[in-house]
Design a protein around this motif. Structure first.
Motif, PDB file in Angstrom:
ATOM      1  N   PHE A 108     -21.729 -10.218 -15.737  1.00 57.03           N
ATOM      2  CA  PHE A 108     -21.480 -10.011 -16.846  1.00 57.03           C
ATOM      3  C   PHE A 108     -21.962  -8.541 -17.437  1.00 57.03           C
ATOM      4  O   PHE A 108     -22.313  -8.382 -18.296  1.00 57.03           O
ATOM      5  N   GLY A 109     -21.760  -7.953 -15.937  1.00 55.44           N
ATOM      6  CA  GLY A 109     -21.813  -6.923 -16.199  1.00 55.44           C
ATOM      7  C   GLY A 109     -23.210  -5.912 -16.959  1.00 55.44           C
ATOM      8  O   GLY A 109     -24.205  -4.870 -16.940  1.00 55.44           O
ATOM      9  N   ARG A 110     -24.888  -6.854 -16.116  1.00 51.70           N
ATOM     10  CA  ARG A 110     -26.110  -6.271 -16.332  1.00 51.70           C
ATOM     11  C   ARG A 110     -26.919  -5.751 -15.312  1.00 51.70           C
ATOM     12  O   ARG A 110     -28.026  -5.831 -14.428  1.00 51.70           O
ATOM     13  N   SER A 111     -25.769  -4.781 -14.074  1.00 53.15           N
ATOM     14  CA  SER A 111     -26.300  -4.446 -13.248  1.00 53.15           C
ATOM     15  C   SER A 111     -27.454  -3.464 -12.525  1.00 53.15           C
ATOM     16  O   SER A 111     -27.899  -4.015 -12.283  1.00 53.15           O
ATOM     17  N   ALA A 112     -27.677  -2.446 -14.228  1.00 51.02           N
ATOM     18  CA  ALA A 112     -28.794  -1.410 -14.450  1.00 51.02           C
ATOM     19  C   ALA A 112     -30.400  -2.639 -14.565  1.00 51.02           C
ATOM     20  O   ALA A 112     -31.413  -2.076 -14.421  1.00 51.02           O
ATOM     21  N   GLU A 113     -29.819  -3.107 -15.056  1.00 48.86           N
ATOM     22  CA  GLU A 113     -30.551  -4.622 -15.089  1.00 48.86           C
ATOM     23  C   GLU A 113     -31.670  -5.439 -14.074  1.00 48.86           C
ATOM     24  O   GLU A 113     -32.732  -5.582 -13.821  1.00 48.86           O
ATOM     25  N   LEU A 114     -30.452  -5.402 -13.308  1.00 51.23           N
ATOM     26  CA  LEU A 114     -31.139  -5.751 -11.725  1.00 51.23           C
ATOM     27  C   LEU A 114     -31.797  -4.998 -11.165  1.00 51.23           C
ATOM     28  O   LEU A 114     -32.305  -5.867 -10.040  1.00 51.23           O
ATOM     29  N   VAL A 115     -31.594  -4.064 -11.441  1.00 49.34           N
ATOM     30  CA  VAL A 115     -31.551  -3.160  -9.954  1.00 49.34           C
ATOM     31  C   VAL A 115     -33.119  -3.365  -9.330  1.00 49.34           C
ATOM     32  O   VAL A 115     -33.491  -3.719  -8.427  1.00 49.34           O
ATOM     33  N   HIS A 116     -33.993  -3.422 -10.482  1.00 48.63           N
ATOM     34  CA  HIS A 116     -35.252  -3.785 -10.141  1.00 48.63           C
ATOM     35  C   HIS A 116     -35.933  -5.009  -9.459  1.00 48.63           C
ATOM     36  O   HIS A 116     -36.522  -4.928  -8.031  1.00 48.63           O
ATOM     37  N   GLU A 117     -35.465  -6.411  -9.103  1.00 48.31           N
ATOM     38  CA  GLU A 117     -35.205  -7.257  -9.816  1.00 48.31           C
ATOM     39  C   GLU A 117     -35.196  -7.503  -8.195  1.00 48.31           C
ATOM     40  O   GLU A 117     -35.529  -8.155  -6.671  1.00 48.31           O
TER      41      GLU A 117
END
Length: 391
Positions: free
Chosen positions: A167-176
């Motif tokens: 869904f294109g949420r790559s930047a949001e997932l980096v920290h996790e």
């Protein structure tokens, strides 16, 4: 379910807990607690007494193990209600339905997610993972069962992250994902997902660093090279393969919406004309996609994107003049935000499509921001809310 266990809920996705009507039920410690966990993990199924003794005492049970087992069952019945645990040959069964156990609710949600579409699957997996309260069976001595449950959680987490990336949420997932890699350094799937998230966030160098870290860890800890999937992903990142998706953050770019302007029945030349237009845009450094019908969308990123885009539109128009009067190409050019993922999208593309609708045969119409960037290089005159490039 026995009448006296109605409303009782059991939780194993974390420390073992039992609840009835919102109140916690004390269930003792040690082997009595472990016994309950074993029965709950097999809710509705008879667990042989011999297996229970093996799990509670190991290979060298005391002579009094059978008696002690009966005592633990009696105490649990008293705590849970007389009908909660039934003696059935060759052992015991906890008389509750799967809906009363958080593990079985979790597994049901995961099964439903596998059969659902992407959006519903993501919602179901999030709901399933919210049932977890910490390390499974954290306060009982059932290591193999705890490891099995933890593997179920990690599998569901990988599936959820896969959907989030889609869904294109790559930047949001980096920290996790960075935290998960620290917690599970030998789990290659999390490392693969971290590399993808970094790459799709425009952080190619860090994605390659993540691969090198994965290789170093696997060689040092296990004496093995990364698996084929990780190796292939590294090579795909080095080659900027389009299938990976690109940068998904908004960037300032200039889009060209180029319409061939076919007049009459000219099917034989439509395909070569499109190919010629695409080549003109690629030669100028644009990223090219087929638009609707007989049109091309090209995107130019960088500080000189407007200049490059307009020069390319002029070159494409000249190239199509070689096909004769059957083609009357027109173009719309606009500068704005764009998403450079697997598909180009964003305000720049939308604005370019609007500009082309106001262009007449052979015209190139540009938007306000593009006009400001190319004025002085190209002659323009205003018309409506756009600017027409003077031939």
């Amino acid at each position: 379910m026995g009448a006296k266990t109605a409303g009782v809920e059991f939780a194993v996705l974390g420390p073992l807990e039992v609840w009835s009507e919102g109140a916690a039920i004390p269930i003792g410690r040690g082997k009595q607690r472990t016994l309950l966990a074993l029965l709950v993990l097999n809710a509705g199924r008879v667990v042989p007494a011999e297996r229970l003794i093996d799990d509670l005492w190991g290979d060298d049970p005391p002579a009094t193990a059978s008696t002690a087992l009966q005592v633990y069952v009696s105490r649990l019945r008293k705590a849970l209600g007389g009908d909660a645990i039934a003696a059935r040959e060759p052992g015991y069964v906890i008389d509750v339905g799967p809906e009363a156990v958080d593990l079985y609710r979790f597994e049901k949600l995961v099964r439903e997610a596998r059969a659902a579409g992407p959006e519903q699957a993501l919602a179901l997996l999030r709901e399933a993972l919210e049932l977890w309260r910490g390390p499974p069976l954290a306060d009982v001595d059932l290591r193999r069962e705890a490891e099995r449950l933890e593997e179920l959680r990690l599998d569901a987490l990988e599936a959820r992250l896969e959907l989030e990336l889609g869904f294109g949420r790559s930047a949001e997932l980096v920290h996790e994902l960075e935290a998960l890699v620290r917690e599970q350094p030998l789990r290659e799937r999390f490392r693969e997902q971290l590399m993808l998230a970094l790459y799709r966030s425009g952080r190619q160098a860090e994605a390659l660093d993540a691969y090198r870290d994965a290789r170093r860890t696997l060689v040092e800890e296990l004496g093995i090279e990364p698996g084929e999937r990780l190796q292939q992903l590294e090579q795909a990142i080095l080659r900027h393969e389009p299938a990976l998706g690109g940068e998904t953050r908004p960037v300032t770019a200039t889009a060209v919406f180029f319409d061939l302007g076919i007049v009459g029945e000219v099917e034989p030349i439509a395909e070569p004309a499109l190919a010629a237009a695409e080549q003109a845009f690629r030669a100028a450094g644009g990223r090219v996609e087929r638009g609707v019908a007989d049109a091309v969308v090209a995107i130019f990123a960088g500080d000189a994107s407007a200049q490059a885009a307009v020069h390319a539109a002029v070159a494409a128009r000249a190239k199509l003049a070689e096909f004769g009067s059957e083609l009357t190409p027109r173009a719309g050019v606009a500068t704005g935000d764009a998403m450079l993922g697997e598909r180009v999208s964003g305000a720049a593309v939308v604005l370019a499509a609007r500009r082309v609708r106001s262009a007449g045969p052979g015209e190139i119409v540009v938007g306000e921001r593009t006009a400001a960037a190319v004025r002085g290089t190209f002659d323009l005159h205003r018309r409506g809310d756009g600017y027409v490039l003077d031939s």
